[in-house]
Design an enzyme around this catalytic site. Structure first.
Site, PDB file in Angstrom:
ATOM      1  N   ARG A 306       0.860  -1.186   0.000  1.00 10.40           N
ATOM      2  CA  ARG A 306       0.000   0.000   0.000  1.00 10.40           C
ATOM      3  C   ARG A 306       0.893   1.231   0.000  1.00 10.40           C
ATOM      4  O   ARG A 306       2.006   1.210   0.523  1.00 10.40           O
ATOM      5  CB  ARG A 306      -0.945   0.006   1.212  1.00 10.40           C
ATOM      6  CG  ARG A 306      -0.252   0.221   2.540  1.00 10.40           C
ATOM      7  CD  ARG A 306      -1.238   0.262   3.695  1.00 10.40           C
ATOM      8  NE  ARG A 306      -1.823  -1.040   3.955  1.00 10.40           N
ATOM      9  CZ  ARG A 306      -2.554  -1.322   5.047  1.00 10.40           C
ATOM     10  NH1 ARG A 306      -2.787  -0.359   5.946  1.00 10.40           N
ATOM     11  NH2 ARG A 306      -3.042  -2.517   5.242  1.00 10.40           N
ATOM     12  N   ASP A 375       1.626  -5.603   9.657  1.00 12.68           N
ATOM     13  CA  ASP A 375       0.778  -6.514  10.435  1.00 12.68           C
ATOM     14  C   ASP A 375      -0.389  -7.040   9.610  1.00 12.68           C
ATOM     15  O   ASP A 375      -0.892  -8.136   9.860  1.00 12.68           O
ATOM     16  CB  ASP A 375       0.243  -5.806  11.680  1.00 12.68           C
ATOM     17  CG  ASP A 375       1.346  -5.468  12.680  1.00 12.68           C
ATOM     18  OD1 ASP A 375       2.412  -6.108  12.599  1.00 12.68           O
ATOM     19  OD2 ASP A 375       1.147  -4.575  13.517  1.00 12.68           O
ATOM     20  N   GLU A 376      -0.810  -6.268   8.617  1.00 16.84           N
ATOM     21  CA  GLU A 376      -1.945  -6.653   7.782  1.00 16.84           C
ATOM     22  C   GLU A 376      -1.508  -7.294   6.468  1.00 16.84           C
ATOM     23  O   GLU A 376      -2.323  -7.495   5.567  1.00 16.84           O
ATOM     24  CB  GLU A 376      -2.816  -5.422   7.506  1.00 16.84           C
ATOM     25  CG  GLU A 376      -3.437  -4.848   8.793  1.00 16.84           C
ATOM     26  CD  GLU A 376      -4.143  -3.524   8.551  1.00 16.84           C
ATOM     27  OE1 GLU A 376      -4.230  -3.106   7.374  1.00 16.84           O
ATOM     28  OE2 GLU A 376      -4.610  -2.915   9.529  1.00 16.84           O
ATOM     29  N   GLY A 377      -0.219  -7.603   6.343  1.00 20.01           N
ATOM     30  CA  GLY A 377       0.268  -8.318   5.172  1.00 20.01           C
ATOM     31  C   GLY A 377       0.781  -7.455   4.046  1.00 20.01           C
ATOM     32  O   GLY A 377       1.191  -7.974   3.003  1.00 20.01           O
TER      33      GLY A 377
END
Length: 424
Positions: A306, A375-377
């Site tokens: 992201r 943490d969210e990949g």
């Protein structure tokens, strides 16, 4: 009664690490006497006289120098021109005896992997044969006529031993200050910190191309070719254009020899465009070094990467002379936030840690967001931000950069890069 095992070096032990002193007992003194210490340093300097190393001044004025630039040449002229306090350099790399590398594997390929944690491609070994044909007595200096020499991993091919024989010594061998873990230097120029190396996205895979870096554009990775013959050929063509008339002939001759050798070994010429094109499809974002970041990315679920967010605090800093246009916002952020923050943290304005903390608060906001993304990949965001901090070169940001990069490296199975980063 002292129950600690006795250090095998006894009174001659040079270790100053408190953990080593606690773990092993030493006769009479836990420290060698001053005469013994002086004698030991003299012996080390004598045994390592062919290996010279320069460390970068990480201040704001001299951040262009190589971080650990080792000149491993058997040439006496090179040794004289690059003389330094070898004993101090060796002292920096001292490691406990139990941390020393085991004996060399029988295979050269395995020996290189043991020391540098990567495997070298076929063209690397063919180029060594090419340099041996040019200069049988000193293959490392076969390209001296065009102003470059073989370094780094080629020192192991030439059977050179680094002192002390520990992992960090080899992993930092010929690694420059701005070199990312993905860069593996194999050729070094005579000036401006110019060097050429293999660039790979995954340590267990083949390099994606060879690139050059220099002090002229600190931290910028410039792709050259997909094999070392073509990379050196491109260098010779460009350097020959700037050379004085008396040296142009040497560059032209080397270009001809490289083209002949490349064709005989089956390596392509003019290969830069194809190498960059193959990799471009995998690049998820640009980075400060210009080569981009490659991480696994699922386009359907948008998992893997992201973009670095434009937070309110950073947008407030980016309002420079009324420039808040969406197109130029990121450019302004890169130039203003990073440059001004790092300048203030390294400069005279930030004379205390408290003053630096105030400036660092803007960067910390991004670091927190990057950690959440990991943490969210979405490992790519943390790796991109960490790489930007690393390439910028400010010593006050190194710890943050190291943490941001090592976590995604480990989660992506690129532990070799993580290990390199920790010892840099």
């Amino acid at each position: 009664m002292d129950t600690r095992p006795q250090c095998k070096y006894g009174i001659k032990c040079y270790q100053k690490n408190p953990n080593h002193q606690k773990k092993f007992s030493h006769p009479t003194n836990d420290k060698p006497s001053k005469p013994a210490e002086a004698k030991r340093k003299a012996e080390i300097a004598l045994s390592d006289k062919d290996l010279t190393t320069t460390a970068a001044d990480v201040g704001t004025k001299t951040a262009k120098k190589a971080k650990v630039e080792d000149l491993s040449s058997s040439s006496s002229s090179n040794a004289n021109n690059n003389e330094c306090e070898t004993s101090e350099v060796v002292e920096k790399f001292f490691c406990d005896p139990e941390e020393e590398l085991p004996s060399d594997p029988y295979s050269l390929e395995e020996s290189i992997k043991q020391k540098f944690l990567v495997e070298m491609p076929e063209d690397f070994y063919k180029f060594w044969q090419f340099c041996t044909d040019l200069n049988k007595d000193a293959p490392l200096e076969a390209l001296s006529a065009v102003g470059i020499q073989l370094v780094g991993v080629y020192d192991v091919v030439a059977c050179k031993q680094l002192v002390p024989r520990c992992p960090s010594r080899y992993l930092c061998h010929w690694r420059y200050y701005h070199d990312p873990p993905e860069m593996q230097t194999v050729l070094s120029g005579c000036s401006d910190g110019f060097h050429i190396g293999y660039f790979r996205d995954v340590p267990s895979e083949a390099p994606v191309f060879l690139a050059s870096m220099s002090d002229v554009k600190p931290g910028i990775v410039s792709p050259l070719a997909d094999n070392i013959f073509d990379a050196v050929r491109v260098y010779c063509i460009e350097a020959g254009k700037k050379a004085d008339p008396f040296k142009k002939a040497a560059f032209s001759k080397m270009v001809t020899q490289l083209e002949t050798a490349a064709k005989s070994y089956g390596f392509a010429l003019d290969s830069k465009a194809e190498a960059v094109k193959r990799r471009r499809k995998k690049v998820v974002c640009k980075s400060f070094h210009g080569a981009g970041i490659v991480v696994p990315f699922d386009k359907q679920t948008d998992v893997g990467y992201r973009e670095i967010p434009e937070t309110d605090g950073l947008c407030g800093c980016c309002v420079v002379q009324g420039c808040v246009d969406d197109v130029c916002r990121r450019a302004v952020w890169c130039w203003y936030v990073w440059c001004k923050a790092v300048w203030m943290m390294c400069g005279a304005d930030a004379t205390t840690s408290g003053a630096r903390d105030v400036v660092f608060a803007h960067v910390q906001e991004l670091i927190t967001n990057a950690q959440w993304a990991t943490d969210e990949g979405d490992f790519g965001m943390s790796l991109e931000l960490g790489m930007d901090l690393f390439i910028f070169g400010c010593p006050h940001l190194h710890n943050a950069a190291r943490h941001l990069m090592t976590v995604p490296y480990d989660l992506l199975g690129r532990t070799a890069f993580s290990t390199i980063l920790k010892v840099e």
